[in-house]
Design a protein around this motif. Sequence first.
Motif: not given
Lengths: 157, 779, 270
Positions: B459-463, B624-626, B725-729
């Motif tokens: 989920t939440g695929l970054g670049r 924002y880009d994870p 998860a390792a993201n800000p939220l």
Amino acid sequence: MDVHLIVNGERAHVDVEPRRTLADALREDLGLTGTHLGCEHGVCGACTVLVDGAPARACLMFAVQADGAEVTTVEGLQDGDGALHPLQEAFVAHHGLQCGFCTPGMLMTAAHLLDTHPGADRETIRAEMAGNICRCTGYQGIVDAVEAAGNARDTPA
Amino acid sequence: MSGEPTTGSLGRSVRRKEDQRLVTGHGRFVTDLELPRMRHVAFLRSPVAHARITGVDTSEAVGTGVRVFTGADFADVELRAQSALPSYVETGQPVFAHGKVRFAGEPVAAVVAADRYRAEDGCELVEIDYDPLPPTVCAWEPPEEPVHAEAPDNVLLERTFTAGEVDETFAGAAVVVERDLVTNRHSGNPMECRAGVAVWDAADRRLTFWNGTQVPHIVRNMIAELMDLPEGNVRVIAPDVGGGFGVKAVLYPEDVALCLMARAMPGVPLKWTEDRAEHLLAATHARDHRYRMRAAFDGDGTLLGIDADVTCNVGAYSVYPWTAGIEPLMAGGLLSGPYRLAHYRATVRGVATNTAPSGPYRGVARPASVYAMEAMFDSAAARLGLDAVEIRRRNVIMPEDVPYKMPSRLVDDSGHYAECLDKALDLIDYPSVRAEQERRRAAGEAPIGIGVALYNELTGLGRAASAGPRMPFRTGHDACTVRINADGRVTVFSGVTSQGQGLETTVAQIVADGIGVTYDDVDVRIGDTDASLWGFGAFSSRQAVIGGGAAHRTAQAVQAKLLDLAAGLLEASVDDLRVVDGRISVVGEAEPRISVAEVARVAYLESHRLPEGIEPGLEATRFYDPIRGAFAAGAQVAAVEVDRTTGELTILSYVCVEDAGRAMHPQIVDGQIAGSIAQGIGGALYEHLVYDTDGNLSTGTLLDYLMPTSAEIPEMVIGHVSRPAANPLGVRGVGEGGTLGPNAVLAGAVHDALGIEIDTLPVSPSRVWEALHAQEVRA
Amino acid sequence: MKCAPFDYVRPAGVGEVVTTLRQAGGDGKILAGGQSLVPVMAMRMARPSVLVDVNRVPGLSSVETDGDAVRVGALARHALLQAQPDHPLLAEAASWIGHTAIRTRGTTGGSLAHADPSAELPVVAVATGATVSVAGPDGVRELDAAELFTGMMTTSLADDEMITSVRFPRPSRWGFAEFARRHGDFALVTAVVTEFGDELRVTLGGVSAAPMRAHAAEEVLAGGGSARDAARAASEEIEPTADLHGSVPFRRAMAAEMVRRALVRTGVEE
Ligand SMILES: Cc1cc2nc3c(=O)[nH]c(=O)nc-3n(C[C@H](O)[C@H](O)[C@H](O)COP(=O)(O)OP(=O)(O)OC[C@H]3O[C@@H](n4cnc5c(N)ncnc54)[C@H](O)[C@@H]3O)c2cc1C
Ligand code: FES
Ligand code: FES
């Protein structure tokens, strides 16, 4: 053709071709876009309204057939002072909607259900609401909401 | 910086912002839009699957006063989905078919009239002559006549994923299981069909397009390009959208046609509301796949190798902009799921046929690939005499394996599968279900079976993670703008879109907590490309992570501005200020010193009070880009009763446990899971888009295309494992996971109950009955 | 999905209905509940030029006891059939039709005239030996339900005839069983068992173009055979066709199972 009807307690008049469905007349001629169309062949239930108190598919009735009838749509569920109907409140509280597209039809079906089956249990609710398809919720929140609204009604304030 | 807010809204099931209008009938769906001089559009669609168009005659229709557009009008515009993958054969999709039609339902013309009734009347008067060509319906049968000349074998893309030593591994394996699995074509079918209203302002050369889309910014970008317009002159508005599920993450020829026709009719708003018959015919389908699976195990049930050959029926066109690779590449990339695997070979291909194009549908390919993978475990367990749960435990990726490099080289950062499984088994009370199963066996009562599926969802695929299909864009980032208005209330212009996921609510929660104001003080505007800077939209369970991350970063930036200004006004140090519920206080003091509203007033209206060096206004925009993605873990377990006489299944209990990371709005999270499981159950048991051999859709109404109702969907038990998860939220996406399990769980349960392998979906009564019948004949 | 244009007439009496139909010369259609007609019109698979709305024709909406039968007006809605206490089999069958919002509109006359082989009421009509009253240019005629259904969605009604009422005899014992994919769906198989005097009748819907009596099964029962034996006989005498929902053997098996269940519900020995 001239059609005179009562919609949500108020007199209304439309001049329509015979082929115009009640759903289209409500939505396009009377601006009551709360009644939704999800299939236009009677299956999905999104267009369900009350005609003379009984639920009916507004996509399978012609507006001309509603001449002289009393029609209640989702816009007519709130009472005069604008407070939400207990079912509307329960749908909000129990996450009985996601996209909200099926919701008007669900609410009208549920309103009739609670009138005719006071104190309906979950199994009855599931069976009776089966004429309305929801693609978002998995029905869990809807059944919760209808059950809660029914219970609240059965408990005298 | 502020301290921890005392009364944050995140983590609580606050009242959804969108509900008031939706429960009162005041939603704003595209079809609700009524504009002066509006005209209505109906599309004429091909009645045949494959044919050359030999004649087009619009004269009779035009004679009745309607406007007609046909293939010749827009022959120069083509939708060409692009990918840099070496084997990809690029093909084009016309706005209206011209030359030839490639599937039944493809638009060939459009009629514009005073209302939809008259537009449909007009369609009946347009004459198109067809010279039939042999159609291809099944992707694993050779074509007589290719769909596209560029791909004589109909293969639009083929790729082989490899890792380790596959042949050697199979040669040395104790057990090899083999199955040939076919999954059923079905589709998202949101309750609101597609819809658009387009209006062209000739004086300013500006186009406004209200579109029930999941991806307004992508639509704007693509429409501008296809129509050769400055991007700033195209405004796409996605107001309330009645469900999407991937179907509306695609740019369709009808969308482009609507905009082109609007340009040809300046000042006249054109409205198209897709009806359900059109939707079933021509909105994207999905999941028409075949998996030829081989799996090698050692004697104790350890998975050694997978050798797979996967064919996906991608339909007549490479769906724009995702390409024909969307399903096959996902299938190959994630087939091994949450299991440790060293030796892997999977050849995946997308094959064109004369059927509706396949596109993204919630879970993209994985409901099918999870079924294929779990089938390997079910078969191996039966062969080895192992419990279905036990064999999975032996192979699942554990926290200590993380980061785990999957054989497709994706990196699993979760490892919480066994934890989800344990919790699910607890919730279903596994030992007592097994005991009941035994009791029934002994008593000769209706058999029950238990089905199990584990899955990982990227989920939440970054670049870095969204690089897969090598499209000419990377979908890793979103933007957000947050503005504190002069009255202290907050307006957010977010790049996210919502088709029921409640993003207005979650974004408001994030921003409220990020600044330190109340949830009620935040309004969120979404779905308007003129209002928000950028957002790729809703797909791949990305928005909570990426759009949410952007909202969080932006809120923090605005809070920093707010506190800078407040610090100047209060002559205090920024580091000592805290903002909670719209009031700013100094650490250590009991009473707040100043409200956000007072500071905001200074920022906009009282420039004379602005401290040195501080600009007016309180607004920020951030992206924002994870970079990478966040894997979400899930486990589903169900107990199912089978009626031996009819083949009907009754789901006795259905449990799902997912790791959503931190749940920002628990009710919404559970709603996403319940809804996606229901869709998964629909696909597993009921929904099937069937073409006859001529390429005509046999399931063209909702009387034949069976979506489950409240009477079919069981009560579900949803549990959580919350590993931030390792993201800000700390969030992981939850939009799709639920759809991944049901195929595997329900087919597995039948296997467990009756000992029969279900190789073709859906698990319909007739399928189960036929299998039972064959078993009886054998016995 | 919008209907083609038509003229709309709302006659006040049966006579006027018939005259209007006659004048339409085969191009007129009765509109009753609209639950079957309107969808096919919306898909433009039906395009009558005149629609004769019979909903306000008085006197056709009641359910009355008539000796050992129940007389049902053509406009009696499925919801009313479901609620009435006088003919429990009819009530049971009606409860299987679609959903509440369908049953509040759909009519008995409409269901019989539509003659869908998967519909419940036509099966009950044949199972009970119902008599259908039909008004036409030459007055009212009565025909046996079995004579009404001539094939797949076709009846022996003339273009200018209207069903006015149906008389459903009351069986002394009965059993009803239906197999459908989802709650409220049209049946794949409906089996109705009715007992009149000492005769047991087995009637099936969904397995042929029109509802059919399973005579071989009935013979088995007359000879004292068990429910299972009769069910097997029924499954062998039908000629179902394969479709999306299953093969011929599957459909035979479902017919057998529904017959067995209906017989057991009637009280016949397994
Ligand atoms: C979602 C859905 C689910 C349904 N499920 C079921 C189901 O499970 N089982 C089932 O049986 N039905 C089902 N139906 C159909 C429903 O029962 C209809 O009500 C019924 O088939 C037709 O009755 P009607 O009054 O609506 O007829 P109409 O639709 O008004 O008319 C049907 C036909 O009969 C003719 N007709 C009507 N009345 C007369 C008359 N008095 N004399 C002569 N001709 C007449 C009409 O001209 C037309 O050709 C379903 C419908 C929908 C939309
Ligand atoms: S729109 Fe009327 S039932 Fe679907
Ligand atoms: S809430 Fe979206 S269809 Fe029910």
